[in-house]
Design an enzyme around this catalytic site. Structure first.
Site, PDB file in Angstrom:
ATOM      1  N   ASN A   9       0.876  -1.179   0.000  1.00  0.00           N
ATOM      2  CA  ASN A   9       0.000   0.000   0.000  1.00  0.00           C
ATOM      3  C   ASN A   9       0.911   1.227   0.000  1.00  0.00           C
ATOM      4  O   ASN A   9       1.508   1.550   1.016  1.00  0.00           O
ATOM      5  CB  ASN A   9      -0.888  -0.045   1.257  1.00  0.00           C
ATOM      6  CG  ASN A   9      -1.733   1.215   1.409  1.00  0.00           C
ATOM      7  OD1 ASN A   9      -1.780   2.064   0.515  1.00  0.00           O
ATOM      8  ND2 ASN A   9      -2.391   1.337   2.553  1.00  0.00           N
ATOM      9  N   TRP A  10       1.014   1.860  -1.165  1.00  0.00           N
ATOM     10  CA  TRP A  10       1.925   3.007  -1.281  1.00  0.00           C
ATOM     11  C   TRP A  10       1.388   4.252  -0.583  1.00  0.00           C
ATOM     12  O   TRP A  10       2.095   5.242  -0.450  1.00  0.00           O
ATOM     13  CB  TRP A  10       2.193   3.324  -2.760  1.00  0.00           C
ATOM     14  CG  TRP A  10       3.055   2.329  -3.466  1.00  0.00           C
ATOM     15  CD1 TRP A  10       3.556   1.157  -2.962  1.00  0.00           C
ATOM     16  CD2 TRP A  10       3.534   2.404  -4.826  1.00  0.00           C
ATOM     17  NE1 TRP A  10       4.312   0.510  -3.921  1.00  0.00           N
ATOM     18  CE2 TRP A  10       4.312   1.251  -5.067  1.00  0.00           C
ATOM     19  CE3 TRP A  10       3.370   3.336  -5.863  1.00  0.00           C
ATOM     20  CZ2 TRP A  10       4.929   1.010  -6.298  1.00  0.00           C
ATOM     21  CZ3 TRP A  10       3.980   3.092  -7.086  1.00  0.00           C
ATOM     22  CH2 TRP A  10       4.751   1.939  -7.288  1.00  0.00           C
ATOM     23  N   LYS A  11       0.100   4.217  -0.206  1.00  0.00           N
ATOM     24  CA  LYS A  11      -0.554   5.394   0.399  1.00  0.00           C
ATOM     25  C   LYS A  11      -0.354   6.605  -0.526  1.00  0.00           C
ATOM     26  O   LYS A  11      -0.290   6.425  -1.745  1.00  0.00           O
ATOM     27  CB  LYS A  11      -0.044   5.623   1.824  1.00  0.00           C
ATOM     28  CG  LYS A  11      -0.168   4.337   2.663  1.00  0.00           C
ATOM     29  CD  LYS A  11      -0.018   4.517   4.135  1.00  0.00           C
ATOM     30  CE  LYS A  11      -0.184   3.170   4.825  1.00  0.00           C
ATOM     31  NZ  LYS A  11      -0.098   3.238   6.276  1.00  0.00           N
ATOM     32  N   HIS A  98      -9.390   0.844   5.002  1.00  0.00           N
ATOM     33  CA  HIS A  98      -8.122   1.100   5.698  1.00  0.00           C
ATOM     34  C   HIS A  98      -8.388   2.056   6.870  1.00  0.00           C
ATOM     35  O   HIS A  98      -9.213   2.965   6.764  1.00  0.00           O
ATOM     36  CB  HIS A  98      -7.091   1.700   4.733  1.00  0.00           C
ATOM     37  CG  HIS A  98      -5.712   1.709   5.316  1.00  0.00           C
ATOM     38  ND1 HIS A  98      -5.313   2.647   6.232  1.00  0.00           N
ATOM     39  CD2 HIS A  98      -4.660   0.866   5.151  1.00  0.00           C
ATOM     40  CE1 HIS A  98      -4.064   2.385   6.600  1.00  0.00           C
ATOM     41  NE2 HIS A  98      -3.656   1.303   5.962  1.00  0.00           N
ATOM     42  N   GLU A 100      -6.852   4.513   7.920  1.00  0.00           N
ATOM     43  CA  GLU A 100      -6.669   5.942   7.599  1.00  0.00           C
ATOM     44  C   GLU A 100      -7.916   6.486   6.898  1.00  0.00           C
ATOM     45  O   GLU A 100      -8.249   7.661   7.048  1.00  0.00           O
ATOM     46  CB  GLU A 100      -5.405   6.120   6.741  1.00  0.00           C
ATOM     47  CG  GLU A 100      -4.144   5.926   7.587  1.00  0.00           C
ATOM     48  CD  GLU A 100      -2.943   5.365   6.837  1.00  0.00           C
ATOM     49  OE1 GLU A 100      -2.916   5.415   5.596  1.00  0.00           O
ATOM     50  OE2 GLU A 100      -2.022   4.850   7.516  1.00  0.00           O
ATOM     51  N   GLU A 170      -5.101  -5.105  10.534  1.00  0.00           N
ATOM     52  CA  GLU A 170      -4.108  -4.046  10.726  1.00  0.00           C
ATOM     53  C   GLU A 170      -4.396  -3.307  12.026  1.00  0.00           C
ATOM     54  O   GLU A 170      -5.222  -2.385  12.056  1.00  0.00           O
ATOM     55  CB  GLU A 170      -4.177  -3.046   9.564  1.00  0.00           C
ATOM     56  CG  GLU A 170      -3.831  -3.633   8.221  1.00  0.00           C
ATOM     57  CD  GLU A 170      -3.249  -2.575   7.279  1.00  0.00           C
ATOM     58  OE1 GLU A 170      -2.186  -2.840   6.713  1.00  0.00           O
ATOM     59  OE2 GLU A 170      -3.835  -1.484   7.138  1.00  0.00           O
ATOM     60  N   GLY A 176       2.708   2.292  10.831  1.00  0.00           N
ATOM     61  CA  GLY A 176       3.639   3.409  10.693  1.00  0.00           C
ATOM     62  C   GLY A 176       4.316   3.805  11.994  1.00  0.00           C
ATOM     63  O   GLY A 176       4.945   4.853  12.079  1.00  0.00           O
ATOM     64  N   SER A 216       3.745  -2.093  10.382  1.00  0.00           N
ATOM     65  CA  SER A 216       5.195  -2.124  10.620  1.00  0.00           C
ATOM     66  C   SER A 216       5.825  -3.474  10.291  1.00  0.00           C
ATOM     67  O   SER A 216       6.750  -3.926  10.973  1.00  0.00           O
ATOM     68  CB  SER A 216       5.518  -1.707  12.060  1.00  0.00           C
ATOM     69  OG  SER A 216       5.083  -0.383  12.288  1.00  0.00           O
ATOM     70  N   GLY A 237       3.000  -1.152   4.265  1.00  0.00           N
ATOM     71  CA  GLY A 237       3.002   0.276   3.978  1.00  0.00           C
ATOM     72  C   GLY A 237       4.409   0.741   3.653  1.00  0.00           C
ATOM     73  O   GLY A 237       4.924   0.548   2.547  1.00  0.00           O
ATOM     74  N   GLY A 238       5.078   1.369   4.619  1.00  0.00           N
ATOM     75  CA  GLY A 238       6.394   1.975   4.422  1.00  0.00           C
ATOM     76  C   GLY A 238       7.390   1.107   3.670  1.00  0.00           C
ATOM     77  O   GLY A 238       8.057   1.561   2.739  1.00  0.00           O
TER      78      GLY A 238
HETATM   79  P1  13P Z   1       3.220   0.361   7.680  1.00  0.00           P
HETATM   80  O1  13P Z   1       3.735  -0.922   7.085  1.00  0.00           O
HETATM   81  O2  13P Z   1       3.913   1.580   7.168  1.00  0.00           O
HETATM   82  O3  13P Z   1       3.127   0.285   9.174  1.00  0.00           O
HETATM   83  O4  13P Z   1       1.697   0.511   7.155  1.00  0.00           O
HETATM   84  C1  13P Z   1       0.847  -0.564   7.222  1.00  0.00           C
HETATM   85  C2  13P Z   1      -0.375  -0.222   6.453  1.00  0.00           C
HETATM   86  O5  13P Z   1      -1.127   0.668   6.814  1.00  0.00           O
HETATM   87  C3  13P Z   1      -0.636  -0.975   5.219  1.00  0.00           C
HETATM   88  O6  13P Z   1      -1.924  -0.720   4.731  1.00  0.00           O
END
Ligand code: 13P
Length: 255
Positions: A9-11, A98, A100, A170, A176, A216, A237-238
């Site tokens: 997920n590149w956000k 998600h 967010e 999640e 994050g 994470s 994510g990251g």
């Molecule tokens: P991180 O891997 O950056 O913690 O993010 C997880 C995430 O929200 C994937 O959708």
């Protein structure tokens, strides 16, 4: 057999040029190094989808997904993108719910139920996210939170539709933050999700359901997380923004 998947997920990251370069780097590394039959999904911002889809080659292990969609097929919803548009651009998956989106865009379980319907109606696969906040983890209400997120947004689906879902657990406190759920904490919730699905539908469907862990996840902790019996891969994510790290996480499913 449960499908194993790693999804990135590149956000809201990466300009178009950088995104295309990252995708091609991931694709090369996956071709050269990934041995298993795990699925690999990249979910970039909307505007990248069509370019990334066009760069896919035959037998590519990679698929492209979106991070959200609107619940209607078309209409006066300025700034929104529908599931049918995503399908027309060649996306195969859509992340729905998600944390967010729930937090910053006030997406309720009721709205998410409509989004899941729209995604399935357009023959895309939803990656449906659930997970508790730190407060809910600490006050012990997290089992109830998981249950209501699942039941209110997804248990209206018939068996055939529900079986198409990918679920992502999640925990919000792990996203994050560098704080990963321990393999035992994640396994406990994944097993609980499978139990709820078995009770609502049946145990075959529950056993075949792909449940990803997200929060994470990195090349160091992926193997231990993926070794848990009910963890079928990750939503990253990251670490999905670095080809080397992302592909090392994908390779953790080879073992
Ligand atoms: P991180 O891997 O950056 O913690 O993010 C997880 C995430 O929200 C994937 O959708």
């Amino acid at each position: 057999m449960r499908k194993k998947i790693v999804a990135g997920n590149w956000k809201m990251n990466m300009g178009l040029k950088e995104g295309i370069a990252l995708f091609s780097e991931i694709s090369e590394l996956v071709k050269a190094e990934v041995k298993g039959d795990q699925g690999v999904i990249v979910c970039p911002p909307f505007i990248h989808i069509s370019s990334l889809v066009q760069s896919l080659t035959v037998n590519d292990k990679l698929a492209v997904g979106a991070q959200n969609c609107h619940q209607s097929d078309s209409g006066a919803f300025t700034g929104e993108v529908s599931a049918s548009m995503l399908s027309s651009a060649g996306a195969a998956y859509v992340i729905i719910g998600h944390s967010e989106r729930r937090l910053y865009f006030s997406e309720s379980n009721e709205t998410l139920a409509q989004k899941l319907d729209a995604v399935l109606k357009n023959n895309l696969i939803p990656i449906f996210c659930i997970g508790e906040t730190l407060e809910q983890r600490n006050d012990g209400s997290y089992f109830d939170v998981i249950k209501s997120q699942l039941a209110e947004a997804a248990f209206h689906l018939n068996e055939a539709d529900f079986s198409k879902l990918v679920i992502a657990y999640e925990p919000v406190w792990a996203i994050g933050t560098g704080l990963t759920a321990s393999p035992e904490q994640a396994q406990e919730i994944h097993a609980y999700i499978r139990k709820l699905v078995a009770e609502k539908y049946n145990s075959n469907l529950a056993n075949d359901l792909t449940i990803l862990y997200g929060g994470s996840c990195n090349p160091k902790n992926a193997s231990e997380l993926f070794a848990q019996p009910d963890i079928d891969g990750g939503l990253i994510g990251g670490a999905s923004l670095k080809a080397r790290d992302f592909v090392d996480i994908i390779k953790a499913l080879d073992r």
